[in-house]
Design a protein around this motif. Structure first.
Motif, PDB file in Angstrom:
ATOM      1  N   LYS A 190      -8.524  11.143 -46.357  1.00 30.19           N
ATOM      2  CA  LYS A 190      -8.778  12.703 -46.389  1.00 30.19           C
ATOM      3  C   LYS A 190      -7.942  13.427 -45.325  1.00 30.19           C
ATOM      4  N   LYS A 191      -8.408  12.911 -44.232  1.00 32.76           N
ATOM      5  CA  LYS A 191      -7.592  13.618 -42.952  1.00 32.76           C
ATOM      6  C   LYS A 191      -6.241  13.469 -42.863  1.00 32.76           C
ATOM      7  N   CYS A 192      -5.642  12.428 -43.399  1.00 37.09           N
ATOM      8  CA  CYS A 192      -4.378  11.995 -43.297  1.00 37.09           C
ATOM      9  C   CYS A 192      -3.548  12.342 -44.571  1.00 37.09           C
ATOM     10  N   ASP A 193      -4.070  13.300 -45.529  1.00 35.14           N
ATOM     11  CA  ASP A 193      -3.491  13.593 -46.864  1.00 35.14           C
ATOM     12  C   ASP A 193      -2.031  14.051 -46.565  1.00 35.14           C
ATOM     13  N   ASP A 194      -1.831  14.938 -45.581  1.00 33.35           N
ATOM     14  CA  ASP A 194      -0.368  15.473 -45.538  1.00 33.35           C
ATOM     15  C   ASP A 194       0.546  14.426 -45.294  1.00 33.35           C
ATOM     16  N   VAL A 195       0.055  13.348 -44.450  1.00 34.57           N
ATOM     17  CA  VAL A 195       1.304  12.307 -43.881  1.00 34.57           C
ATOM     18  C   VAL A 195       1.269  11.133 -45.261  1.00 34.57           C
ATOM     19  N   LEU A 196       0.117  11.161 -45.994  1.00 40.95           N
ATOM     20  CA  LEU A 196       0.274  10.320 -47.196  1.00 40.95           C
ATOM     21  C   LEU A 196       1.064  10.761 -48.148  1.00 40.95           C
ATOM     22  N   ARG A 197       1.019  12.137 -48.172  1.00 37.04           N
ATOM     23  CA  ARG A 197       1.845  12.641 -49.253  1.00 37.04           C
ATOM     24  C   ARG A 197       3.256  12.734 -49.005  1.00 37.04           C
ATOM     25  N   ALA A 198       3.699  12.833 -47.532  1.00 42.50           N
ATOM     26  CA  ALA A 198       5.030  12.666 -47.032  1.00 42.50           C
ATOM     27  C   ALA A 198       5.501  11.219 -47.485  1.00 42.50           C
ATOM     28  N   PHE A 199       4.655  10.266 -47.276  1.00 46.00           N
ATOM     29  CA  PHE A 199       5.093   8.887 -47.407  1.00 46.00           C
ATOM     30  C   PHE A 199       5.273   8.760 -49.021  1.00 46.00           C
ATOM     31  N   ALA A 200       4.458   9.183 -49.907  1.00 50.08           N
ATOM     32  CA  ALA A 200       4.665   8.955 -51.311  1.00 50.08           C
ATOM     33  C   ALA A 200       5.810   9.886 -51.810  1.00 50.08           C
ATOM     34  N   GLU A 201       6.242  10.995 -51.219  1.00 45.29           N
ATOM     35  CA  GLU A 201       7.422  11.643 -51.560  1.00 45.29           C
ATOM     36  C   GLU A 201       8.577  10.696 -51.290  1.00 45.29           C
ATOM     37  N   CYS A 202       8.519  10.421 -50.138  1.00 44.57           N
ATOM     38  CA  CYS A 202       9.730   9.545 -49.683  1.00 44.57           C
ATOM     39  C   CYS A 202       9.861   8.256 -50.431  1.00 44.57           C
ATOM     40  N   SER A 203       8.712   7.485 -50.958  1.00 46.41           N
ATOM     41  CA  SER A 203       8.890   6.171 -51.507  1.00 46.41           C
ATOM     42  C   SER A 203       9.039   6.495 -52.945  1.00 46.41           C
ATOM     43  N   SER A 204       8.783   7.767 -53.668  1.00 40.34           N
ATOM     44  CA  SER A 204       9.192   8.014 -55.022  1.00 40.34           C
ATOM     45  C   SER A 204      10.529   7.839 -55.360  1.00 40.34           C
ATOM     46  N   GLY A 205      10.330   6.858 -56.499  1.00 39.33           N
ATOM     47  CA  GLY A 205      11.920   6.603 -57.291  1.00 39.33           C
ATOM     48  C   GLY A 205      12.719   5.559 -56.170  1.00 39.33           C
ATOM     49  N   ALA A 252      14.055   3.154 -45.860  1.00 36.22           N
ATOM     50  CA  ALA A 252      14.173   4.710 -45.941  1.00 36.22           C
ATOM     51  C   ALA A 252      12.860   5.346 -45.423  1.00 36.22           C
ATOM     52  N   CYS A 253      11.825   4.734 -45.742  1.00 37.50           N
ATOM     53  CA  CYS A 253      10.456   5.558 -45.497  1.00 37.50           C
ATOM     54  C   CYS A 253       9.807   4.894 -44.191  1.00 37.50           C
ATOM     55  N   ARG A 254      10.774   4.002 -43.555  1.00 39.77           N
ATOM     56  CA  ARG A 254       9.949   3.309 -42.362  1.00 39.77           C
ATOM     57  C   ARG A 254       9.030   4.313 -41.508  1.00 39.77           C
ATOM     58  N   ASP A 255       9.669   5.387 -41.016  1.00 44.39           N
ATOM     59  CA  ASP A 255       8.805   6.458 -40.030  1.00 44.39           C
ATOM     60  C   ASP A 255       7.791   6.831 -40.977  1.00 44.39           C
ATOM     61  N   HIS A 256       7.850   7.258 -42.140  1.00 44.49           N
ATOM     62  CA  HIS A 256       6.526   7.869 -42.706  1.00 44.49           C
ATOM     63  C   HIS A 256       5.508   6.976 -42.892  1.00 44.49           C
ATOM     64  N   HIS A 257       6.007   5.552 -43.012  1.00 41.51           N
ATOM     65  CA  HIS A 257       4.899   4.399 -42.890  1.00 41.51           C
ATOM     66  C   HIS A 257       4.312   4.298 -41.761  1.00 41.51           C
ATOM     67  N   LYS A 258       5.062   4.173 -40.695  1.00 41.19           N
ATOM     68  CA  LYS A 258       4.476   4.323 -39.352  1.00 41.19           C
ATOM     69  C   LYS A 258       3.590   5.389 -38.920  1.00 41.19           C
ATOM     70  N   ALA A 259       4.048   6.653 -39.543  1.00 44.19           N
ATOM     71  CA  ALA A 259       2.944   7.647 -39.202  1.00 44.19           C
ATOM     72  C   ALA A 259       1.885   7.695 -40.052  1.00 44.19           C
ATOM     73  N   LEU A 260       1.895   7.180 -41.295  1.00 43.33           N
ATOM     74  CA  LEU A 260       0.611   6.918 -41.934  1.00 43.33           C
ATOM     75  C   LEU A 260      -0.326   5.846 -41.381  1.00 43.33           C
ATOM     76  N   ARG A 261       0.181   4.851 -41.084  1.00 42.95           N
ATOM     77  CA  ARG A 261      -0.532   3.776 -40.594  1.00 42.95           C
ATOM     78  C   ARG A 261      -1.261   4.285 -39.132  1.00 42.95           C
ATOM     79  N   SER A 262      -0.279   4.880 -38.452  1.00 46.56           N
ATOM     80  CA  SER A 262      -1.054   5.456 -37.073  1.00 46.56           C
ATOM     81  C   SER A 262      -2.045   6.562 -37.312  1.00 46.56           C
ATOM     82  N   CYS A 263      -1.871   7.297 -38.275  1.00 46.65           N
ATOM     83  CA  CYS A 263      -3.136   8.295 -38.647  1.00 46.65           C
ATOM     84  C   CYS A 263      -4.165   7.625 -39.295  1.00 46.65           C
ATOM     85  N   LEU A 264      -4.127   6.461 -40.106  1.00 43.35           N
ATOM     86  CA  LEU A 264      -5.298   5.920 -40.550  1.00 43.35           C
ATOM     87  C   LEU A 264      -6.036   5.011 -39.571  1.00 43.35           C
ATOM     88  N   ALA A 265      -5.072   4.719 -38.508  1.00 41.96           N
ATOM     89  CA  ALA A 265      -5.910   3.752 -37.479  1.00 41.96           C
ATOM     90  C   ALA A 265      -6.636   4.311 -36.732  1.00 41.96           C
TER      91      ALA A 265
END
Length: 99
Positions: A35-50, A58-71
């Motif tokens: 819930k709190k990382c929703d914006d980071v999750l959405r950015a990762f989802a947009e990057c990985s779409s398609g 291509a989405c390595r930085d988004h994935h790292k940001a998501l993992r960091s936020c969830l941690a």
């Protein structure tokens, strides 16, 4: 605090909780993190779409940001804090266990 002392403290706290309580705390931590990382999750989802294989780089930085936020919500330190809070508030007030 030494690593060994932390491990002993964690081990004693995990034994203080039932499996049901531990599972419920982890589930609530994950839900709060998502819930709190929703914006980071959405950015990762947009990057990985398609994308398929190219998503890995291509989405390595988004994935790292998501993992960091969830941690922040699911790391050992965060879960230890959550367990301490649960044990001190819920159990001391009612003596009941989380269902």
């Amino acid at each position: 605090m030494s690593h060994e002392t932390q491990a002993q403290m964690f081990d004693s706290m995990s034994h203080a909780l039932s499996n049901r309580e531990s599972d419920a705390l982890l589930k609530s931590a994950k839900a709060e993190g998502l819930k709190k990382c929703d914006d980071v999750l959405r950015a990762f989802a947009e990057c990985s779409s398609g994308r398929t294989i190219s998503m890995a780089w291509a989405c390595r930085d988004h994935h790292k940001a998501l993992r960091s936020c969830l941690a922040e919500y699911t790391s050992e330190e965060a879960m230890t804090k959550r367990r301490k809070e649960y044990l001190s508030s819920n159990r001391s007030k009612s003596g009941d266990r989380m269902v």
